[in-house]
Design an enzyme around this catalytic site. Structure first.
Site, PDB file in Angstrom:
ATOM      1  N   ARG A 220      -3.147  93.342  26.370  1.00 14.79           N
ATOM      2  CA  ARG A 220      -1.829  93.336  25.715  1.00 14.79           C
ATOM      3  C   ARG A 220      -1.628  92.044  24.950  1.00 14.79           C
ATOM      4  NH1 ARG A 220       1.774  93.627  30.526  1.00 14.79           N
ATOM      5  NH2 ARG A 220       3.437  93.285  29.033  1.00 14.79           N
TER       6      ARG A 220
ATOM      7  N   HIS B 102      10.525  86.654  41.213  1.00 17.36           N
ATOM      8  CA  HIS B 102       9.660  86.665  40.031  1.00 17.36           C
ATOM      9  C   HIS B 102      10.520  86.453  38.792  1.00 17.36           C
ATOM     10  CE1 HIS B 102       5.986  87.615  37.796  1.00 17.36           C
ATOM     11  NE2 HIS B 102       6.817  88.104  36.889  1.00 17.36           N
TER      12      HIS B 102
END
Ligand code: URA
Length: 445
Positions: free
Chosen positions: A181, A95
């Site tokens: 967010r 990732h």
């Protein structure tokens, strides 16, 4: 401050606890994350808590608790039964915290899988200046990002490599929280970044994980100390959940490679799989492949051999075809092009990754709100990187877009993106101002 689990929890008291700089109890965290996922905690209350976390931070216990609350909001996948030829398959994933021109997942996934390891790459879409792996791959005619769990498991056993969208039931709390967010200025928080990334990776069920944590202007956390803190937080979260997790800290001050956008990044990835491609993309692909193969127990494997002899390319073709894509189809090209040229003679000393990412986004390569369509054809190609000599009038960037009206905005992003300095030995010869691979972080970090 701790909270007795018998006390009645309500959103305002949780917000006030963190606003006052106190620790949140596990029960408060579980209650808020669950309530928000089910629609019982209002977005404005969760927004206030996110901002309090952004400003006050969380300790490692709170971060682990928040991560587990997000995992528990959905289903955990089980990849432990994967087999090929009657033998269990090791699983390892990678990732990246996101960057400009970061197409590494595309060549890396088939490369590692070509060694007989299963690589379950559940990826996301781009938001803001960083591109999304799924958006890039969707420029391949016919390719589908949505794959059912049973088809994913089948593809992992047959081909070894899958790059697809995470199912809606994998850490659904993160999906809602990430969107919130993004519109409340709370993305760049170490606890929130670490828990967002690790909740999905732990829920996905991978046996091992290699994290590419970016630092520099094109990264979510430009400061190197913040990147180190993020890396060690995630390595610890993974270790505690039984996932062999390691991190590599890499430079994102300069875009990766020479192509930034969607189809242009797929084309560059295919060059790497064919044994060519820009040196920095090859270097990072090989470094991450070595880490992944090592984590899968193949300590002596040399990934460069599978780029050279075509085995990584064979796995790429099989992976694309398994998801409906035609690996031989021509990639879409843009209707309109424009060129940005150097204003003087000298050596390129700096190239601001963030500015180049913003330009590609403005050309239609990215989205400004979730769900918006992106243009496969949009992007920027770079003709001179730091260390290259240029003459006045020589092309620095080519802009690709379907919509001519987007060109002025992209040109304004690129106006100060490149610094051209006097010819000097210090900057000549393609040297980066700092190494691409800055450090490695393993547990205990
Ligand atoms: N990628 C994620 O999965 N989460 C974040 O918060 C940022 C990047």
């Amino acid at each position: 401050m701790t909270v007795d689990a018998r006390e009645i929890i309500h959103a305002v008291s949780v917000i006030a606890t963190k606003r006052g700089g106190h620790e949140l109890a596990d029960a408060q965290i579980a209650w808020m994350v669950d309530g928000y996922t089910r629609g019982e905690v209002a977005p404005e209350q969760m927004s206030a808590l996110l901002m309090a976390i952004y400003l006050r931070g969380m300790n490692r216990r709170e971060i682990a608790s928040w991560t587990h609350a997000m995992i528990d909001s959905g289903r955990r996948m089980d990849l432990s039964g994967l087999q090929r030829d009657g033998r269990p398959l090791a699983t390892v994933d990678k990732h990246s915290t996101g960057g400009v021109g970061d197409k590494i997942t595309l060549p890396l996934t088939p490369l590692v899988a070509s060694f007989g390891v299963a690589v379950p790459q559940l990826s996301g879409r781009g938001l803001g200046h960083t591109g999304g792996t799924l958006d890039k791959l969707e420029s391949i005619p016919g390719w589908r990002a949505e794959v059912s769990t049973s088809d994913m498991l089948d593809q992992l056993e047959r081909v070894g490599a899958v790059i697809c969208a995470a199912g809606a039931d994998l850490a659904p709390a993160d999906r809602k929280l990430y969107a919130l967010r993004d519109v409340t200025g709370t993305v760049e928080s170490i606890p929130l970044l670490a828990s967002s990334i690790m909740s999905k990776k732990i829920a996905e069920g991978t046996g091992a994980l290699v994290l590419d944590v970016k630092t520099g202007s094109g990264a979510f956390l430009p400061d190197e100390d913040d990147a180190r803190e993020l890396a060690s937080t995630m390595v610890e979260l993974g270790h505690d959940a039984g996932v062999d997790t390691r991190a590599v800290i890499t430079d994102m001050g300069t875009p990766l490679g020479l192509a930034i956008g969607n189809a242009v990044e797929v084309a560059e990835s295919v060059e790497v799989l064919a044994g060519g491609g820009p040196a920095d993309v090859v270097e990072l692909t090989l470094a991450l492949a070595r880490e992944m193969l090592d984590a899968a127990g193949l300590v002596d494997a040399d990934p460069a051999t599978h780029l050279a002899d075509g085995r990584a390319m064979d796995t790429w073709r099989a992976m694309i075809a398994a998801q409906g894509g035609d690996p031989d189809a021509p990639l879409p090209t843009a209707r309109h092009h424009d060129t940005v040229t150097a204003s003087g003679d000298g050596i390129v000393t700096e190239m601001d990754a963030r500015a180049v990412g913003d330009a590609a986004w403005r050309l239609g390569g990215g989205r400004s709100k979730p769900g918006e369509a992106v243009a496969a054809e949009a992007g920027v190609t770079i003709h001179a990187k730091p260390g290259d000599r240029v003459r006045a009038g020589q092309p620095l960037f080519t802009l690709h877009t379907q919509d001519e009206d987007r060109i002025p905005g992209a040109r304004s992003c690129l106006a100060g993106a490149t610094t051209v300095g006097p010819d000097s030995a210090e900057h000549a010869g393609g040297a980066r101002t700092r190494p691409l691979i800055i450090d490695r972080v393993r547990f205990p970090s």
